[in-house]
Design an enzyme around this catalytic site. Structure first.
Site, PDB file in Angstrom:
ATOM      1  N   SER A 100     103.839  63.459 -74.780  1.00 36.76           N
ATOM      2  CA  SER A 100     104.158  64.822 -74.753  1.00 36.76           C
ATOM      3  C   SER A 100     104.604  65.382 -73.313  1.00 36.76           C
ATOM      4  O   SER A 100     104.157  64.677 -72.497  1.00 36.76           O
ATOM      5  CB  SER A 100     102.908  65.396 -75.029  1.00 36.76           C
ATOM      6  OG  SER A 100     102.791  66.872 -74.867  1.00 36.76           O
ATOM      7  N   GLY A 101     105.258  66.416 -73.307  1.00 40.24           N
ATOM      8  CA  GLY A 101     105.533  67.103 -72.189  1.00 40.24           C
ATOM      9  C   GLY A 101     104.376  68.154 -71.789  1.00 40.24           C
ATOM     10  O   GLY A 101     104.539  68.848 -70.644  1.00 40.24           O
ATOM     11  N   ASP A 102     103.084  67.983 -72.560  1.00 37.59           N
ATOM     12  CA  ASP A 102     102.207  68.863 -72.187  1.00 37.59           C
ATOM     13  C   ASP A 102     100.805  68.440 -72.378  1.00 37.59           C
ATOM     14  O   ASP A 102     100.937  67.033 -72.487  1.00 37.59           O
ATOM     15  CB  ASP A 102     102.190  70.451 -72.892  1.00 37.59           C
ATOM     16  CG  ASP A 102     101.492  71.319 -71.966  1.00 37.59           C
ATOM     17  OD1 ASP A 102     100.417  71.308 -71.321  1.00 37.59           O
ATOM     18  OD2 ASP A 102     102.225  72.644 -71.898  1.00 37.59           O
ATOM     19  N   ASP A 103      99.605  68.811 -72.600  1.00 39.31           N
ATOM     20  CA  ASP A 103      98.298  68.365 -72.919  1.00 39.31           C
ATOM     21  C   ASP A 103      98.610  67.433 -74.292  1.00 39.31           C
ATOM     22  O   ASP A 103      98.901  68.027 -75.251  1.00 39.31           O
ATOM     23  CB  ASP A 103      97.439  69.134 -72.888  1.00 39.31           C
ATOM     24  CG  ASP A 103      96.944  70.094 -71.910  1.00 39.31           C
ATOM     25  OD1 ASP A 103      97.201  69.419 -70.608  1.00 39.31           O
ATOM     26  OD2 ASP A 103      96.811  71.300 -71.841  1.00 39.31           O
ATOM     27  N   SER A 134     101.369  61.699 -70.751  1.00 41.50           N
ATOM     28  CA  SER A 134     101.829  62.974 -70.194  1.00 41.50           C
ATOM     29  C   SER A 134     101.799  63.048 -68.806  1.00 41.50           C
ATOM     30  O   SER A 134     100.823  63.491 -68.010  1.00 41.50           O
ATOM     31  CB  SER A 134     101.084  64.101 -71.026  1.00 41.50           C
ATOM     32  OG  SER A 134     101.414  65.258 -70.704  1.00 41.50           O
TER      33      SER A 134
END
Length: 318
Positions: A100-103, A134
């Site tokens: 992911s690019g986030d959590d 991530s």
């Protein structure tokens, strides 16, 4: 035909990401799967790729099983959280692989005055056998939208690879509510910026209407059985002045650090440690003798629910 279809599918998510990066969005980006005001939810054995924003968002719901998901997004994609249980209870998330690019997982319960007004906590959630990649975010985040409260979260058998932090608590003045009774056991972490990260200054707000007197309570945060390699910092623990984070417990944690930087940066926190290396900050007092931080022995009701399997038969029309 397949080439045209692939271009069409790519254009759907790229449109949202491109507009976001250019600051041209006037609408909220859609989630890939959002289920509201429901119970007895089962989402299993899917591969989900390139959501415009969050991938799986159950909200105001209960009795949820999320199992066997593969979630994939570029690590520089904006706000592509993997699974976000939001004001949900009796929830089981297991056997998921998330890039992911986030959590990878973010437990939430509403933002500032809106979450306080609804007052529906996320609670009785178990997360296990999760693998996360991530580089700019957390394996599991608690918050930052936590104004309805977060409690009784049980996470175990977790693997993070090239991830900014492990289980991170994000809150701020104006959030109110609480994050309490958090239990984490068995983390294997490889190439991390922070192993333990909590912040009371995650200061974004939806509008100026938040209550500056609404201070969150962060207490009963337990981590045990941690192996971490290639780590930049062991911990960054920042409570709130005159509202410290309390009841922090860390036991049996072996962190292989990189370089000679200050490994533990602690302010406005209180707690205990046992068998932790490198040596923690003075605000986390060493407990004498052998000691393990608690992890509940009872089972949540959702753990006894069996995943239902669906079958289908393909019919030819010709």
């Amino acid at each position: 035909m397949s080439h045209v279809l692939n271009l069409f599918i790519r254009s759907q998510w790229y449109y949202w990401w491109d507009k976001f990066h250019k600051g041209q969005l006037k609408l909220t980006r859609p989630y890939m799967i959002e289920i509201m005001y429901s119970n007895q939810i089962q989402i299993a054995n899917l591969t989900l790729v390139n959501s415009p924003s969050w991938f799986v968002h159950p909200i105001y719901s209960s009795d949820i099983i999320i199992q066997g998901l593969t979630i994939l997004a570029p690590v520089d994609s904006p706000n592509t959280d993997g699974i976000d249980p939001d004001s949900c209870s009796n929830t089981r998330i297991e056997d998921c692989y998330i890039v992911s690019g986030d959590d990878c997982i973010a437990v939430k319960s509403g933002w500032d005055e809106y979450g306080i007004k609804v007052g529906m906590p996320s609670q009785h959630i178990i997360i296990r056998r999760l693998t996360c990649i991530s580089p700019d975010s957390a394996m599991i985040a608690l918050g930052s939208e936590m104004s309805g409260g977060i409690q009784d979260i049980r996470a175990e058998d977790l693997t993070a690879i090239h991830t900014q932090s492990a289980v991170r608590i994000k809150t701020a003045v104006g959030r109110g509510a609480y994050v309490k009774n958090i239990f984490v056991k068995g983390m294997n972490l490889f190439t991390m910026k922070y192993v333990f990260w909590m912040t009371g200054s995650y200061g974004s707000h939806p509008d100026p209407g938040f209550d500056p007197k609404a201070r969150p309570t962060i207490t009963g945060i337990n981590y045990r059985d941690v192996i971490a390699k290639n780590v930049t910092y062991s911990a960054k623990l920042e409570g709130i002045a005159n509202d410290p984070f309390t009841g922090i417990c860390i036991s049996n944690a072996n962190i292989e650090k990189v370089g000679k930087k200050l490994q533990w940066n602690c302010t406005d926190v209180h707690g205990v440690t046992s068998n932790v290396s490198p040596e923690p900050c003075a605000l986390l007092q060493e407990k004498p003798g052998k000691f393990d931080c608690p992890f509940p022995a009872d089972k949540l009701p959702i753990e006894s629910v069996q995943l239902k399997t669906c079958s289908f038969k393909s019919l030819s029309l010709f």
